[in-house]
Structure formats: C-alpha cells, structure tokens
Design an enzyme around this catalytic site. Structure first.
Site, PDB file in Angstrom:
ATOM      1  N   ASP A  46       0.887  -1.339  -0.038  1.00  0.00           N
ATOM      2  CA  ASP A  46      -0.113  -0.067   0.022  1.00  0.00           C
ATOM      3  C   ASP A  46       0.886   1.220   0.024  1.00  0.00           C
ATOM      4  O   ASP A  46       0.224   2.254  -0.195  1.00  0.00           O
ATOM      5  CB  ASP A  46      -1.220  -0.120   1.303  1.00  0.00           C
ATOM      6  CG  ASP A  46      -0.405  -0.054   2.469  1.00  0.00           C
ATOM      7  OD1 ASP A  46       1.022  -0.124   2.752  1.00  0.00           O
ATOM      8  OD2 ASP A  46      -1.054  -0.026   3.411  1.00  0.00           O
ATOM      9  N   GLU A 184       8.738  -4.776  10.853  1.00  0.00           N
ATOM     10  CA  GLU A 184       9.091  -3.403  10.324  1.00  0.00           C
ATOM     11  C   GLU A 184       9.651  -2.363  11.408  1.00  0.00           C
ATOM     12  O   GLU A 184       9.249  -2.488  12.389  1.00  0.00           O
ATOM     13  CB  GLU A 184       7.858  -2.392   9.741  1.00  0.00           C
ATOM     14  CG  GLU A 184       8.233  -1.288   9.143  1.00  0.00           C
ATOM     15  CD  GLU A 184       7.052  -0.813   8.071  1.00  0.00           C
ATOM     16  OE1 GLU A 184       6.276  -1.518   7.600  1.00  0.00           O
ATOM     17  OE2 GLU A 184       7.518   0.436   7.753  1.00  0.00           O
TER      18      GLU A 184
END
Ligand code: KIV
Length: 277
Positions: A46, A184
């Site tokens: 995204d 992440e």
C-alpha cells in the site's frame, strides 16, 4: 519459466537457511523485469499510495485502487509469489467485508494477501481468510496503518520487554495461520530473537540482517521516490535523475525541431505524393 514460487517454496527456503528476496512493484513492466531478475516475492504494497499516487500516507488508498494495481503486477509476474497489501479500512468493519475484499485481490491475480497488526479482531480475520484457502502474510513492529495510534514513525521493540510483546503477537499470527511475517523498523537484535523463536519466515523491513527475508520498496531501490528515503532502504540506482534527463533531452529536441527525425516518421507512397501538392 522457472517454477512458480509458492508459500511452500518460501518455507523451504527458510528451512534450508536460504535468504528470501521481496520487492514491491506497482505496474506490469516493473513486475515483469523484477520477476525476470529472480525476486521471490512481489508485494503490491500500500506504499503505492505515496510512491505511485502521491498521497500523503498509506491510509488514503482503497481496495478499488489496490485491485487495479494487483491486476497489472500479476500479469507481469510469472515466477514470483504475488502478495497484495490489504489497505486501511478494507478489512476493518467485519469479517465478511474482509473476505469480500481479499477475494477481489485474489481474482485480480494475487496469490496471497498481507494484513497489518495482531489484535484479537485482526487475528480472527486472518483465521477466516486462511481457512478459505488464501495465504496471509502478517505484519508487526511498526505498522503504518496504525500510525495515528503509534504517534509517529517510531522504532518498535527497543527493549527486551517490548520485543517479547512483538514476539507474542507474531506467535499469535503464526497460530492464526500466516505463512510469513513482516517485521518493520525493529532493531536487528530484537528481530533476530523473534526470528529464532518462530517457525514461519520473518521478512525484514528495516529489521536488520538476521531475518529470513528482506523487503524494500522498489521506488526506494531504484532511486525514484524522492520525498524521503528511509535509513534501511538502499538506493541501487537514480531513476529520478534518469527520468529527468530523458525528459530534458526530449524537451530540448522537440523545441529545437530535432524530434522526430527521418527514421521516426511514416511516409505516403511515391505515387500518392502528387495529390498532396
Ligand atoms: O506497503 C509496503 O510497501 C509495505 C512493505 C514495505 C512491507 O508494507
């Protein structure tokens, strides 16, 4: 064509101690070239909200847009496993909505989807999706869709205690059936500890060298997105300079009558020419 990468291939690579390469792509030709280069997993992240559509955050993109980009990438990817990131608010209202939107991505050509977070609700959604046969990639640590809650682009898992919390989330994701987990913005010592305590492969997005896989946003790798480049993304090229140079040279040639040249035009046949005078 080499054999198509499946979720089983990805697990085998981890089990054999082989590194797994993951790169994002948003269009047909980029997907085709990185597929030919041997990348194992292509992610329609995204992140395309920012890199391809110029939105300020990833939360602005919707399922309609992700579906179109998935179609383009899936057409270009013959070998790589194609994974579509489920965008913000495409799986948040109900499990039924989640299943509908995930199936749209699969019909568009995705082999799997990625879902951020590990709250009870999200774990339930993941269980539903894996039970209907669609592989899910999890995502913990810094999760951009939770940016407003996290309060900034902050590194996660900086202490042993917070690393244990991420590991607990990752284990729940594993139990819910994910085939891999993105970590992440996590220090590499923490990511190593988490990786060593999981069965499924971990994918580092700024989580250091000890994860099973590495993922980078293709626009960062190519030097195309110029708003900012995260510390953990290496620039392998300067596409911004390349594109600007091409456009400048083209602009100069057009303005100076140098484009097109004789080789770049069509002509009518000799016998037709007289009618034009
Ligand atoms: O959106 C994205 O590109 C991502 C990866 C970089 C993990 O989520």
């Amino acid at each position: 064509m080499n054999k198509k990468v499946s979720v089983n291939t990805v697990q085998k690579l981890k089990n054999n101690g082989e590194k797994i390469s993951v790169l994002t792509a948003y269009d047909y030709s980029t997907a085709k070239y990185i597929d030919e280069a041997g990348i194992d997993i292509i992610l329609i992240g995204d992140s395309l909200a920012m890199t391809a559509l110029g939105y300020e955050t990833t939360n602005s993109i919707g399922a309609d847009e992700m579906e179109i980009f998935t179609k383009a990438v899936a057409k270009g990817a013959n070998r790589a496993l194609v994974v579509t990131d489920m965008p913000f608010m495409s799986y948040h209202s109900s499990e039924a909505e989640a299943v509908t939107n995930v199936c749209r991505m699969v019909k568009a050509g995705a082999n799997a989807v990625k879902i951020e977070g590990a709250t009870d609700y999200i774990l339930n959604v993941i269980r539903h999706i894996t039970q209907i046969g669609i592989p899910v990639m999890g995502h913990v640590g810094f999760t951009p869709q939770f940016l407003n809650k996290i309060g900034g682009y902050n590194i996660q898992g900086k202490s042993f205690e917070s690393t244990q919390e991420i590991l607990a989330q990752a284990k729940k994701l594993e139990d819910a059936g994910v085939f891999s987990i993105v970590l992440e913005m996590v220090p590499e010592e923490s990511a190593k500890y988490i990786t060593e305590n999981l069965r499924v492969p971990t994918i580092s997005c700024g989580a250091g060298r000890f994860c099973d896989a590495q993922v980078v946003v293709c626009d960062d790798l190519f030097g195309k997105y110029s708003e900012f480049t995260p510390k953990f993304a290496r620039k392998y090229g300067d596409m911004r300079a390349f594109i600007t140079d091409c456009a400048k040279n083209y602009n100069f040639d057009v303005k100076n009558g140098r484009f097109p040249s004789e080789n770049e035009v069509f002509h009518v046949k000799e016998e037709e020419l007289k009618n034009f005078n």
